[in-house]
Design a protein around this motif. Structure first.
Motif, short mmCIF file in Angstrom:
data_model
loop_
_atom_site.label_atom_id
_atom_site.label_comp_id
_atom_site.label_asym_id
_atom_site.label_seq_id
_atom_site.Cartn_x
_atom_site.Cartn_y
_atom_site.Cartn_z
N HIS A 139 0.09 3.36 13.96
CA HIS A 139 -1.28 3.79 13.72
C HIS A 139 -2.13 2.57 13.37
O HIS A 139 -1.60 1.51 13.00
N GLY B 171 -0.07 -0.44 10.20
CA GLY B 171 -0.71 0.84 9.91
C GLY B 171 0.29 1.92 9.59
O GLY B 171 1.51 1.73 9.70
N HIS C 233 0.83 -1.21 0.00
CA HIS C 233 0.00 0.00 0.00
C HIS C 233 0.87 1.25 0.00
O HIS C 233 0.58 2.22 -0.73
N GLU D 38 -8.08 -5.08 15.95
CA GLU D 38 -7.35 -5.12 14.68
C GLU D 38 -7.10 -6.56 14.24
O GLU D 38 -7.17 -6.88 13.05
N VAL E 98 -4.48 -0.12 11.44
CA VAL E 98 -4.42 -0.66 10.08
C VAL E 98 -5.57 -0.07 9.27
O VAL E 98 -6.73 -0.22 9.64
N PRO E 99 -5.27 0.60 8.14
CA PRO E 99 -6.35 1.22 7.36
C PRO E 99 -7.04 0.20 6.45
O PRO E 99 -6.50 -0.86 6.14
N ARG E 100 -8.23 0.56 6.00
CA ARG E 100 -9.01 -0.32 5.14
C ARG E 100 -8.28 -0.72 3.87
O ARG E 100 -8.33 -1.91 3.47
N PHE F 83 0.27 6.49 8.10
CA PHE F 83 -0.51 7.71 7.92
C PHE F 83 -0.03 8.43 6.68
O PHE F 83 1.12 8.26 6.24
N GLU F 84 -0.91 9.26 6.11
CA GLU F 84 -0.57 10.03 4.92
C GLU F 84 -0.41 11.49 5.28
O GLU F 84 -1.21 12.06 6.05
N TRP G 104 2.81 8.56 1.99
CA TRP G 104 2.39 7.59 3.01
C TRP G 104 3.60 7.18 3.84
O TRP G 104 4.63 6.79 3.30
#
Length: 457
Positions: free
Chosen positions: A224, A210, A181, A263, A226-228, A212-213, A218
């Motif tokens: 952080h 996880g 990602h 998570e 875990v994003p979708r 962050f942007e 990114w």
């Protein structure tokens, strides 16, 4: 290889929570933070319960131009033996550059940096992986990393690069879907295309983490939730193959245990969704069985012969010219990142600047953990002082040496200005910079004080 199941990265800060957490089949520990002769009690208790522990190395630098350091390989092997691990893992990255191959000072990145996807780099990496495989008592798996920057003139996609690496060496792969990602956001690489190119039968296990942007970049923070999008990549992977294990990584900013458990539940849900899309059970989803053997990958299935080694190009080795070309390229990039030299041609200067600031920030954070007295002595001024020091003083050894050099630099510059802080820093530096700890016996301390008074006169 036995299926690992669902795991979590073991860290001292969450050791108690991990022991109490339901449904944990295995854990992963940072190899450099574990001493074989003094294993943490928490890891010993987990081992007694039958929980598998895998050492995860971060400092070997298999993607660097130099051959793997024998002492580092020995240390990794000792940890695998002490923990009774079925495999060990490291990264496809370089972490240092310079030295004899370039006739320049040795530089340490303090972080994992991307390897150029070129034939030279692949030849060097394959040979380094074989050297490591021969030195380790258990199989090796290597991880794809996240990157803020791209190398110019790359000759392969990440999937093609990893496929050839596994094909030529038989090494297993640790696929980090969070890093896929990251590379999608930062480098425009399609995760689905990367998965389509991968030798899925070579996967040892999967990382999920996880980040962050910020300003279109990114950051793979491991601090952080875990994003979708990362969970969606995990689902895509699980629809193609049933990974032997999946592990949640968290290195900082640890939440409550209930949030970590949530998570893990989301990870299990993403895996189940992928299996449903594949139309099979965990055992059926891959359509083949995978065996982990020392130094090679073998698989059996409808279209493969049993026990067929995949290292068809193993005879190809990296020559001295390839190592030197790679060394020069990596040293030029690392020097720009940590020493402020010009950015090599073809690199995105803005992204190199972002990476340089990220490296300096991480270096400040790690030094603060290694030498927690320094932020206490310097107070709120610690970070600004360290970043100012780091700009012109690249790290040439480990973080403990870096902490000493930083303190020595401040003292040599007449800093800090506060006399009490300066006295505390001087005492800290003197305590640690000699060949042996300073004596605290009253007679010795009195003699030191008398000598200082006489010298001032």
């Amino acid at each position: 290889m036995e299926r690992l199941g669902t795991g979590i990265g073991w860290r001292p800060e969450i050791a108690d929570a991990v022991e109490r957490m339901p449904g944990i089949d295995w854990v992963e520990a940072v190899a450099e933070n574990v001493c074989p002769g003094h294993l943490p009690e928490s890891l010993l208790r987990l081992r007694e319960r039958g929980v598998t522990v895998v050492p995860h190395g971060v400092s070997l630098g298999l993607g660097g131009a130099d051959r793997p350091d024998e002492d580092r390989l020995t240390a990794l092997a000792e940890r695998a033996t002490a923990l009774g691990s079925p495999l060990v893992t490291e990264h496809i990255a370089f972490v240092r550059a310079g030295g004899p191959l370039t006739a320049s000072p040795r530089l340490e990145a303090g972080h994992l940096l991307p390897v150029p996807r070129t034939r030279d780099a692949l030849d060097v990496l394959c040979e380094n992986v074989r050297i490591a495989q021969a030195a380790l008592p258990v199989p090796l798996a290597v991880e794809n990393i996240a990157a803020l920057i791209s190398w110019p003139g790359e000759e392969m996609t990440e999937g093609q690069f990893l496929y050839e690496l596994a094909d030529r060496t038989g090494v297993r792969l640790l696929i980090d879907v969070a890093n896929l990602h990251t590379n999608h956001v930062n480098r425009g690489e399609d995760p689905a295309e990367a998965l389509a190119d991968l030798p899925l039968e070579a996967i040892a296990y999967v990382h999920v983490a996880g980040g962050f942007e910020r300003d279109g970049v990114w950051h793979d923070s491991h601090a952080h939730p875990v994003p979708r999008p990362v969970l969606d990549i995990l689902t895509d992977l699980a629809s193609r193959v049933s990974p032997p294990g999946v592990l949640l990584e968290r290195d900082e900013n640890f939440p409550e245990p209930s949030e970590l458990e949530g998570e893990l539940t989301a990870i299990r849900g993403a895996l189940e969704k992928g299996r449903e899309q594949a139309g099979g059970s965990p055992e059926e989803g891959a359509g083949e069985s995978v065996t982990l053997a020392a130094g090679r990958v073998t698989k059996t299935g409808p279209d493969t012969a049993a026990d067929a080694p995949l290292d068809t190009a193993a005879a190809v080795s990296a020559g001295a010219p390839a190592r030197q070309r790679l060394a020069l390229a990596q040293t030029a990039l690392l020097s720009a990142l940590v020493a402020g030299t010009p950015v090599p041609e073809g690199f995105d200067r803005v992204r190199v600047g972002v990476q340089a600031r990220a490296l300096a920030g991480k270096r400040a954070d790690v030094v603060a953990k290694v030498a927690p007295e320094l932020p206490e002595i310097l107070g709120a001024g610690y970070r600004a002082a360290f970043l100012g020091y780091a700009h012109g003083h690249p790290m040439g050894a480990g973080y403990r040496r870096d902490a000493l050099d930083f303190a020595g630099y401040l003292l040599g510059s007449g800093l800090p200005e506060d006399p009490h802080a300066r006295a505390g820093l001087r005492e800290w530096w003197l305590e640690r910079s000699g060949s042996r700890p300073r004596s605290h016996r009253p007679a010795v301390r009195l003699a030191r004080a008398t000598r200082r008074v006489l010298l001032r006169r």
